[in-house]
Enzyme design. Structure first.
Site, PDB file in Angstrom:
ATOM      1  N   HIS A  83     129.683 103.843   3.185  1.00 30.59           N
ATOM      2  CA  HIS A  83     129.488 103.416   4.526  1.00 30.59           C
ATOM      3  C   HIS A  83     128.526 103.349   5.223  1.00 30.59           C
ATOM      4  O   HIS A  83     127.426 104.114   5.207  1.00 30.59           O
ATOM      5  CB  HIS A  83     130.780 104.262   5.331  1.00 30.59           C
ATOM      6  CG  HIS A  83     130.254 105.672   5.314  1.00 30.59           C
ATOM      7  ND1 HIS A  83     129.486 105.952   6.302  1.00 30.59           N
ATOM      8  CD2 HIS A  83     130.440 106.813   4.620  1.00 30.59           C
ATOM      9  CE1 HIS A  83     129.097 107.468   6.381  1.00 30.59           C
ATOM     10  NE2 HIS A  83     129.486 107.802   4.991  1.00 30.59           N
ATOM     11  N   ASP A  85     128.571 103.420   8.973  1.00 29.43           N
ATOM     12  CA  ASP A  85     128.622 103.852  10.169  1.00 29.43           C
ATOM     13  C   ASP A  85     128.300 105.280   9.889  1.00 29.43           C
ATOM     14  O   ASP A  85     128.037 105.917   8.912  1.00 29.43           O
ATOM     15  CB  ASP A  85     130.143 103.980  10.613  1.00 29.43           C
ATOM     16  CG  ASP A  85     131.249 104.422   9.599  1.00 29.43           C
ATOM     17  OD1 ASP A  85     130.869 104.332   8.618  1.00 29.43           O
ATOM     18  OD2 ASP A  85     132.174 105.164  10.118  1.00 29.43           O
ATOM     19  N   ASP A 116     123.722 110.758   4.958  1.00 27.10           N
ATOM     20  CA  ASP A 116     124.907 110.323   4.752  1.00 27.10           C
ATOM     21  C   ASP A 116     125.335 108.896   5.665  1.00 27.10           C
ATOM     22  O   ASP A 116     125.613 109.108   6.765  1.00 27.10           O
ATOM     23  CB  ASP A 116     125.989 111.363   5.586  1.00 27.10           C
ATOM     24  CG  ASP A 116     127.551 111.074   5.539  1.00 27.10           C
ATOM     25  OD1 ASP A 116     127.704 110.279   4.567  1.00 27.10           O
ATOM     26  OD2 ASP A 116     128.208 112.003   6.093  1.00 27.10           O
ATOM     27  N   GLU A 146     134.310 104.784   8.221  1.00 28.39           N
ATOM     28  CA  GLU A 146     134.325 105.965   7.352  1.00 28.39           C
ATOM     29  C   GLU A 146     134.396 107.510   8.236  1.00 28.39           C
ATOM     30  O   GLU A 146     135.244 108.182   7.923  1.00 28.39           O
ATOM     31  CB  GLU A 146     133.651 106.047   6.118  1.00 28.39           C
ATOM     32  CG  GLU A 146     133.975 106.904   4.969  1.00 28.39           C
ATOM     33  CD  GLU A 146     133.677 108.411   5.347  1.00 28.39           C
ATOM     34  OE1 GLU A 146     134.339 109.157   4.490  1.00 28.39           O
ATOM     35  OE2 GLU A 146     132.624 108.688   5.879  1.00 28.39           O
ATOM     36  N   GLU A 147     133.521 107.438   9.110  1.00 26.45           N
ATOM     37  CA  GLU A 147     133.132 108.705   9.857  1.00 26.45           C
ATOM     38  C   GLU A 147     134.335 108.924  10.950  1.00 26.45           C
ATOM     39  O   GLU A 147     134.331 110.039  11.503  1.00 26.45           O
ATOM     40  CB  GLU A 147     131.859 108.531  10.430  1.00 26.45           C
ATOM     41  CG  GLU A 147     130.729 108.610   9.393  1.00 26.45           C
ATOM     42  CD  GLU A 147     130.544 110.129   8.573  1.00 26.45           C
ATOM     43  OE1 GLU A 147     131.421 110.763   8.547  1.00 26.45           O
ATOM     44  OE2 GLU A 147     129.598 110.087   7.821  1.00 26.45           O
ATOM     45  N   GLU A 175     128.329 109.010  -1.457  1.00 25.13           N
ATOM     46  CA  GLU A 175     128.361 109.930  -0.198  1.00 25.13           C
ATOM     47  C   GLU A 175     127.392 111.161  -0.842  1.00 25.13           C
ATOM     48  O   GLU A 175     127.316 111.261  -2.060  1.00 25.13           O
ATOM     49  CB  GLU A 175     129.760 110.696  -0.129  1.00 25.13           C
ATOM     50  CG  GLU A 175     130.739 109.604   0.366  1.00 25.13           C
ATOM     51  CD  GLU A 175     130.717 109.677   1.952  1.00 25.13           C
ATOM     52  OE1 GLU A 175     129.725 110.448   2.523  1.00 25.13           O
ATOM     53  OE2 GLU A 175     131.551 108.765   2.436  1.00 25.13           O
TER      54      GLU A 175
END
Ligand SMILES: [Zn+2]
Length: 391
Positions: A83, A85, A116, A146-147, A175
């Site tokens: 991701h 974001d 991350d 995702e977050e 991740e």
């Protein structure tokens, strides 16, 4: 910006990537892509991937941007998922390095999303540029959701890809997974998660006349005590025991002589593969009905726990990491939920990324050496996967 160029060899004959993972990491960090903002992050990736011959496709839903990029055809098929974001800054005044500037200082790259997981994405793209010839398919599934709630990201793209037979043999998620050193740990599963809010209602009144009131606080305490003392299970070899944790209890009562009319508590449960979210929800409903009196209970499930059973593929990744670090990475299932909970329904999932230490923190950063080492690890994974034709 341009990432194009031919792969070159340095003086020691080491194969260098035409895409510098540190420069690409900086370009990604410079996009302030706090969920649900994309802020140009996927365009940076599309630019780099197009230069490597990838076909890029966007799946944008409800203002959330998602990218699927693919090169090659047929089997074996390795997908890298991640991701772009990032979580919010927290207290912006506490940052000593600007969060979206991509500063390099003391051998570290600073910025929101460094750990991350923008640097891991950059490392994978750089590794791809070293590994230009392979038989099969490489794809990247990168989401911008995702977050946050993760409603319009990976979860929505996967069924569309499955509908056209575009499902990989293995998904590598970038991740953060490492504890002390890069490559020391892989995640081969994740716990499931439930969050909830319990509100108990009573009747407000004077503390000196309790007979005319109904205090909801003792009922809330009884519910929480029962839930805290409940032994769900003892865990497994790879999973910690299922746990209930309260995150907040609120009455909002400013007076010391008033019995309040309601009390609220928020809580979460992290569950292992011995439990199912629906059964735990039922247990919570029963306990709150028995002890909560007049109450409302809101439960949100965020997926069951999963464990990757395909040990052959796990071992393939472990051995690739070992060729770079010299030691076999440990396997565990700790930490928060990831999009692995959606992907594991379609194919085996292994997670391998940066160290976890500064993720979501103020002054998030990773070392330049770790970015380079993760690039080498991803290059070794690509080599192992395609050399052995792992379908
Ligand atoms: Zn993440």
């Amino acid at each position: 910006m341009s990432y194009c160029g031919d792969a070159i060899d340095d003086a020691r004959g080491k194969h260098l990537s035409p895409i510098d993972p540190i420069k690409l990491s900086q370009d990604l960090i410079r996009c302030p892509s706090i969920t649900p903002q994309n802020a140009g992050a996927l365009e940076v990736l599309e630019h780099a991937l197009t230069s490597l011959g990838f076909a890029c496709e966007r799946f944008d839903f409800e203002g959330i941007c998602n990218l699927y990029a693919k090169k090659g055809s047929g089997s074996p098929h390795l997908c890298f998922a991640g991701h772009t974001d990032v979580v919010p800054l927290g207290d912006a005044a506490l940052w000593t390095h600007p969060p979206f500037q991509g500063d390099i200082h003391d051998g570290q790259l600073w910025g929101r999303g460094a750990a991350d997981m923008k640097c891991a994405i950059a490392a994978f793209v750089s590794a791809l540029a070293q590994h230009t010839i392979f038989q099969g398919t490489v794809s990247l599934l990168i989401t911008g959701d995702e977050e946050g709630e993760a409603l319009h990201g990976t979860q929505r793209v996967l069924p569309l890809l499955a509908g056209r037979g575009d499902i990989p043999d293995l998904c590598l998620i970038g991740e953060p997974t490492c504890d002390l050193k890069i490559g020391d740990t892989l995640k081969i599963g994740r716990r499931g998660s439930i969050t909830g809010k319990l509100t108990c209602y009573g009747k407000q009144g004077h503390i000196a006349y309790p007979q005319n009131t109904d205090n909801p606080i003792p009922r809330m305490i009884a519910c929480l005590k029962t839930l805290y003392s409940h032994s769900f299970d003892k865990g497994t070899d790879l999973f910690e025991p299922t746990r209930f944790e309260v995150t907040s209890v609120d009455v909002g009562n400013t007076a010391s002589n008033i019995i309040p009319h309601k009390i609220e508590a928020r809580f979460g449960i992290r569950l292992n593969t011995l439990q199912k979210t629906e059964e735990i929800c039922q247990l919570l409903r029963t306990i709150c009905s028995n002890e909560g009196g007049d109450h409302d209970l809101t439960l949100t499930t965020h997926g069951n726990a999963f464990l990757t059973e395909d040990r052959e593929k796990v071992s393939l990744i472990q051995k690739a990491v070992q060729t770079v670090t010299g030691s076999l990475p440990a396997l565990n299932t700790t930490g928060g939920t990831t999009d692995g909970r959606f992907i594991n329904a379609y194919c085996p999932v292994v997670e391998c990324g940066m160290t976890e230490e500064t993720m979501h923190q103020v002054d998030e950063h990773v070392s330049l050496e770790d970015i380079r080492k993760l690039t080498d690890i991803y290059a070794a994974i690509l080599k192992n996967f395609f050399d052995k034709g792992h379908a």
